[in-house]
Design a protein around this motif. Structure first.
Motif, short mmCIF file in Angstrom:
data_model
loop_
_atom_site.label_atom_id
_atom_site.label_comp_id
_atom_site.label_asym_id
_atom_site.label_seq_id
_atom_site.Cartn_x
_atom_site.Cartn_y
_atom_site.Cartn_z
N LEU A 216 -3.01 -43.23 3.57
CA LEU A 216 -3.86 -44.43 3.66
C LEU A 216 -3.27 -45.59 4.40
CD1 LEU A 216 -4.70 -44.86 -0.03
CD2 LEU A 216 -5.98 -43.69 1.64
N SER A 217 -4.02 -46.44 4.87
CA SER A 217 -3.47 -47.56 5.76
C SER A 217 -2.52 -48.65 4.80
CB SER A 217 -4.54 -48.50 6.21
OG SER A 217 -5.30 -49.18 5.32
N VAL A 218 -1.86 -49.38 5.49
CA VAL A 218 -0.92 -50.16 4.64
C VAL A 218 -1.99 -51.10 3.72
CG1 VAL A 218 0.46 -52.52 4.60
CG2 VAL A 218 0.96 -50.35 6.40
N SER A 219 -3.18 -51.74 4.18
CA SER A 219 -3.97 -52.54 3.47
C SER A 219 -4.48 -51.74 2.12
CB SER A 219 -4.88 -53.21 4.05
OG SER A 219 -5.76 -52.07 4.76
N GLU A 220 -4.85 -50.66 2.50
CA GLU A 220 -5.50 -49.79 1.74
C GLU A 220 -4.55 -49.07 0.27
OE1 GLU A 220 -9.09 -47.54 3.98
OE2 GLU A 220 -6.96 -46.66 4.17
N ALA A 221 -3.25 -48.86 0.87
CA ALA A 221 -2.39 -48.69 -0.11
C ALA A 221 -2.06 -49.71 -0.85
CB ALA A 221 -1.20 -48.03 0.64
N LYS A 222 -1.85 -50.77 -0.43
CA LYS A 222 -1.52 -51.97 -1.24
C LYS A 222 -2.62 -52.33 -2.18
CE LYS A 222 0.03 -55.79 0.58
NZ LYS A 222 0.33 -56.88 1.43
N ARG A 223 -3.68 -52.13 -2.01
CA ARG A 223 -4.89 -52.36 -2.99
C ARG A 223 -4.68 -51.20 -4.08
NH1 ARG A 223 -8.21 -53.77 1.62
NH2 ARG A 223 -8.98 -51.57 1.89
N GLU A 224 -4.55 -50.09 -3.85
CA GLU A 224 -4.21 -48.92 -4.64
C GLU A 224 -3.10 -49.32 -5.70
OE1 GLU A 224 -5.87 -46.20 -5.62
OE2 GLU A 224 -7.39 -46.26 -3.64
N ALA A 225 -2.15 -49.94 -5.08
CA ALA A 225 -0.87 -50.28 -6.17
C ALA A 225 -1.04 -51.39 -6.95
CB ALA A 225 0.24 -50.29 -5.30
N GLU A 226 -1.99 -52.37 -6.35
CA GLU A 226 -2.21 -53.92 -6.85
C GLU A 226 -3.26 -53.40 -8.27
OE1 GLU A 226 -3.56 -55.96 -3.76
OE2 GLU A 226 -1.64 -56.63 -3.22
N ALA A 227 -4.34 -52.53 -7.66
CA ALA A 227 -5.13 -52.09 -8.89
C ALA A 227 -4.44 -51.37 -10.18
CB ALA A 227 -6.19 -51.06 -8.31
N PHE A 228 -3.37 -50.54 -9.76
CA PHE A 228 -2.80 -49.96 -10.70
C PHE A 228 -2.13 -50.83 -11.77
CE2 PHE A 228 1.45 -48.58 -11.93
CZ PHE A 228 1.06 -47.47 -12.89
N LEU A 229 -1.56 -51.94 -11.08
CA LEU A 229 -0.67 -52.90 -12.03
C LEU A 229 -1.69 -53.69 -12.64
CD1 LEU A 229 2.05 -54.07 -9.70
CD2 LEU A 229 2.33 -52.86 -11.57
N GLY A 230 -2.83 -53.92 -11.96
CA GLY A 230 -4.05 -54.60 -12.80
C GLY A 230 -4.41 -54.07 -14.10
N ARG A 231 -3.91 -52.71 -14.36
CA ARG A 231 -4.28 -52.22 -15.52
C ARG A 231 -3.44 -52.63 -16.93
NH1 ARG A 231 -4.08 -46.38 -13.21
NH2 ARG A 231 -3.06 -45.97 -15.36
N PHE A 232 -2.23 -53.35 -16.50
CA PHE A 232 -1.48 -54.01 -17.56
C PHE A 232 -1.25 -55.43 -17.61
CE2 PHE A 232 -0.03 -49.93 -15.39
CZ PHE A 232 -0.04 -49.16 -16.43
N PRO A 233 -1.99 -55.69 -18.63
CA PRO A 233 -2.27 -57.23 -18.91
C PRO A 233 -1.05 -57.99 -18.91
CG PRO A 233 -2.92 -56.03 -20.88
CD PRO A 233 -2.54 -54.91 -19.66
N GLN A 234 0.09 -57.49 -19.60
CA GLN A 234 1.49 -57.81 -19.59
C GLN A 234 2.16 -58.23 -18.17
OE1 GLN A 234 0.61 -55.02 -20.71
NE2 GLN A 234 1.22 -54.80 -22.61
N ILE A 235 1.38 -57.82 -17.18
CA ILE A 235 2.15 -57.98 -15.78
C ILE A 235 1.00 -58.78 -14.89
CG2 ILE A 235 2.82 -56.93 -13.79
CD1 ILE A 235 3.39 -54.35 -15.37
N LYS A 236 1.78 -59.83 -14.41
CA LYS A 236 1.17 -60.77 -13.43
C LYS A 236 1.80 -60.59 -12.18
CE LYS A 236 -0.09 -65.55 -12.47
NZ LYS A 236 -0.03 -67.03 -12.84
N LEU A 237 1.32 -59.87 -11.00
CA LEU A 237 1.89 -59.47 -9.90
C LEU A 237 1.88 -60.89 -9.19
CD1 LEU A 237 2.86 -57.48 -8.05
CD2 LEU A 237 0.53 -57.13 -7.23
#
Length: 279
Positions: A216-237
């Motif tokens: 993926l492009s850098v922007s697309e890959a970052k969105r995937e990883a950010e979405a992954f972390l968004g599944r964990f309410p304890q984590i605020k990126l």
């Protein structure tokens, strides 16, 4: 193990060691030691005659005074761990002596400090550069060892050594992780049980981003990883960046001949953790 706290005592002792032809390895820390710190001690021992470790929670690099107040301090345990590892000198100065005179000097590292940690922690790297300069002058090491977890800090110190012509070699040692992937950090001690269970997802996100960058492009890959972390309410990126591994400037695309690092910072409650991977 010799334990010194006076600036004049450490200066006098290391000058004497140098006159004797002893090679000095230096590991600066803020204490609450863990296996990551001890790996630096062992690396230093393998290449030097005398090992000096400083334990000093530096007030000038904290832009959050509550974080400074709550930073773990375990002086007796630290001393015991260092003695067991064969450290020769423990240097633990008092802030009142390290900053006996209010500093008027300030450092500007340009683009190096305008991203990631520098952008989110104003004044942080000025405090780092000041205390590291003081410690290098006092200890006069031949080598100084730092952990890769503080990747941007290491880049800042590299620039400091280059600009001020410090006569020493810097060594960056790989991140030491817990079995579940969490990067070892003194701040991990402050995590609640629930936060500690969620914390390994930071490393998982970095691994996911590394994999996604292959297709993926850098922007697309970052969105995937950010979405992954968004599944964990304890984590605020706070940030997740793909950067040039040396200049630390953001990359918008990956080229085969460019060294790449992926870096993040996140809060779990009031505890701020950082991590990175080198591609």
């Amino acid at each position: 193990m010799l334990h010194l706290s006076s600036l004049s005592d450490i200066r006098r002792h290391t000058e004497q060691l140098r006159r004797q032809g002893q090679r000095i390895g230096f590991v600066p820390t803020m204490g609450a030691l863990h296996e990551g710190h001890l790996s630096l001690i062992r690396a230093a021992k393998s290449q030097n005659d005398i090992i000096v470790c400083s334990v000093f929670v530096n007030p000038t690099q904290f832009n959050n005074q509550e974080d400074y107040r709550l930073y773990p301090r375990l002086p007796e345990k630290d001393a015991q761990m260092l003695a067991q590892e064969g450290c020769d000198v423990l240097f633990s100065p008092l802030a009142e002596e390290m900053y006996q005179h209010k500093s008027k000097l300030s450092f500007d590292f340009g683009e190096l400090e305008q991203v990631m940690e520098g952008a989110h922690r104003p004044g942080h790297f000025n405090g780092v550069a000041m205390v590291v300069s003081k410690l290098f002058h006092l200890v006069k090491p031949h080598q100084a060892f730092f952990g890769q977890k503080d990747l941007q800090q290491f880049a800042i110190i590299q620039q400091l050594v280059l600009d001020l012509s410090f006569d020493l070699e810097l060594v960056c040692f790989p991140i030491i992780r817990e079995e579940d992937g969490l990067a070892m950090s003194s701040r991990n001690r402050r995590l609640t049980t629930e936060q500690r269970e969620a914390a390994p997802q930071l490393h998982q996100a970095l691994q996911l981003l590394r994999t996604q960058l292959q297709t993926l492009s850098v922007s697309e890959a970052k969105r995937e990883a950010e979405a992954f972390l968004g599944r964990f309410p304890q984590i605020k990126l706070e940030y997740l960046e793909v950067v040039h591994a040396q200049t630390l400037q953001p990359l918008h695309e990956i080229a085969a001949d460019v060294p790449v690092a992926i870096c993040l910072a996140a809060f779990l409650g009031e505890v701020r953790l950082i991590d990175n991977l080198l591609l």
